[in-house]
Write an enzyme that holds these catalytic residues in place. Structure first.
Site, PDB file in Angstrom:
ATOM      1  N   GLU A 171       0.863  -1.189   0.000  1.00 26.45           N
ATOM      2  CA  GLU A 171       0.000   0.000   0.000  1.00 26.45           C
ATOM      3  C   GLU A 171       0.900   1.239   0.000  1.00 26.45           C
ATOM      4  OE1 GLU A 171      -2.793  -0.655   3.201  1.00 26.45           O
ATOM      5  OE2 GLU A 171      -3.482  -2.524   2.292  1.00 26.45           O
ATOM      6  N   HIS A 202      -3.700   3.558   4.950  1.00 28.81           N
ATOM      7  CA  HIS A 202      -3.792   2.366   4.085  1.00 28.81           C
ATOM      8  C   HIS A 202      -4.352   2.732   2.721  1.00 28.81           C
ATOM      9  CE1 HIS A 202      -3.473  -0.994   7.172  1.00 28.81           C
ATOM     10  NE2 HIS A 202      -3.513   0.104   7.933  1.00 28.81           N
ATOM     11  N   GLU A 230      -8.387   4.905   4.835  1.00 31.89           N
ATOM     12  CA  GLU A 230      -8.294   4.259   3.521  1.00 31.89           C
ATOM     13  C   GLU A 230      -8.296   5.355   2.466  1.00 31.89           C
ATOM     14  OE1 GLU A 230      -7.827   1.165   2.881  1.00 31.89           O
ATOM     15  OE2 GLU A 230      -8.271   0.181   4.798  1.00 31.89           O
TER      16      GLU A 230
END
Ligand SMILES: O=C(O)CCC(=O)N[C@@H](CCC(=O)O)C(=O)O
Ligand code: ZN
Length: 336
Positions: free
Chosen positions: A62, A151, A215
């Site tokens: 990531e 992430h 995210e």
């Protein structure tokens, strides 16, 4: 630029710096603590009492969040960003970052809150080390504590940028932190309603930190992250670090969608089947009555919730782990 500003280069090369401590032109102290771990401390007179942990690379593939932290660190080392907060930069899983994989032996983000004690592989050792680094960093009393664990996701998403807010019994989710997330570009927040074994849940639950998993888009290799727009988050992080953030009480929650976890889908056995296309996006809606997944013996996940959606569907996880989450909308009136 100071050599310690190149933490990412050192980490990817598996090298220790010759000098463990360096001072920037502004008297900011940078201290290398362990592989992928660097503490940044402003001069005492400038310290505003805030401790910020910024982690990325808990999953080695990531890379957009890793590149973001690398840019921030370069700016601090050059003196272009002048911190008033103490900061701990962590690259979570250096071995996996070197091979561009999510993990080496097991998912590091399933090994916190004591889970690493039942395991002995490289990720278990690293989870233990990260817990200690975070615990030491946050051990100074009477300071404001924040952790963003950054992430990117395996798949595309109908809502591109969102946060997951951990849960602890008796502790309320903070409206101010939601406002800060909105200002940082997050479009949705998933409010957890039970304890968990991810890194942000550890710092939230055990260390009293306001902690979040963020995210930011879809996972891609280093250098291929033009499609992941982290501009708003990056600006906000600079403001947080420099102590120039506008007052949070003035920030609105407008545009922030809230969800809670209705059910976690746990894969129990190799017979587990997930009835979703391989390219399904996060936040896809699931109609009532839909058979989402099945497992033996006679375990079936049928959608009962109004407005249900799926996130992180992954039938390939190890048995016993989360293979997806069924989430449902929550009214933001609770935080009015
Ligand atoms: O895309 C996926 O399926 C996983 C993306 C990811 O790594 N998400 C984190 C979320 C952590 C949390 O629950 O706070 C993870 O699964 O570890
Ligand atoms: Zn991840």
């Amino acid at each position: 630029m100071l050599a310690l500003g190149k933490l990412l280069e050192l980490t990817l090369a598996g090298r220790e710096p010759a000098e463990k401590t360096q001072l920037t032109v502004d008297g900011v102290r940078m201290r290398w603590l362990a592989e992928g771990a660097l503490e940044v401390r402003p001069p005492e007179a400038r310290d505003n009492g805030m401790d910020v942990l910024l982690s990325a690379g808990i999953h080695g593939n990531e890379t957009a969040p890793i590149e973001l932290l690398d840019r921030l660190l370069h700016d601090i080392a050059r003196g272009d960003v002048k911190p008033r907060a103490r900061i701990l930069f962590l690259f979570g899983n250096p071995a996996a970052m070197r091979t561009g994989a999510r993990f080496v032996e097991e998912d590091l983000n399933r090994l916190f809150n004591g889970r690493h004690e039942n395991s002995s592989g490289p990720e278990a050792l690293r989870a233990c080390e990260l817990e200690h680094l975070a615990e030491t960093f946050f051990s100074q009393p009477d300071r404001t504590r924040l952790h963003y664990d950054l992430h990117t996701a395996i798949r595309g998403s109908k809502i591109e940028q969102f946060a997951l807010y951990p849960y602890k019994e008796g502790r309320a989710h903070s409206r101010e932190e939601l406002a800060r997330l909105r200002a940082a570009g997050m479009e949705a927040v998933l409010l957890q309603n039970k304890p968990s074994i991810v890194f942000s849940a550890y710092t939230y639950d055990r260390l009293g930190v306001e902690a979040f998993t963020l995210e930011l888009g879809k996972a891609r290799p280093f250098g291929q992250n033009a499609g992941v727009n982290v501009t708003r988050l990056e600006r906000r992080l600079e403001q947080i670090i420099e102590g120039t953030e506008p007052p949070l009480a003035d920030e609105s929650l407008e545009g922030l969608q809230l969800f809670s976890v209705a059910r976690e889908v746990i894969k129990h056995s190799d017979a587990f089947i997930l009835h979703l296309p391989a390219d399904v996006e996060n936040f896809s809606e699931l109609p009532k009555g839909y058979l989402l997944a099945q497992d033996t013996p006679q375990t079936r996940w049928v959608i009962e919730e109004e407005g249900a959606r799926i996130i992180f569907p992954n039938p390939k996880v190890k048995n016993g782990l989360r293979a997806g989450m069924i989430i449902e909308p929550v009214s933001s009136m609770a935080f009015a």
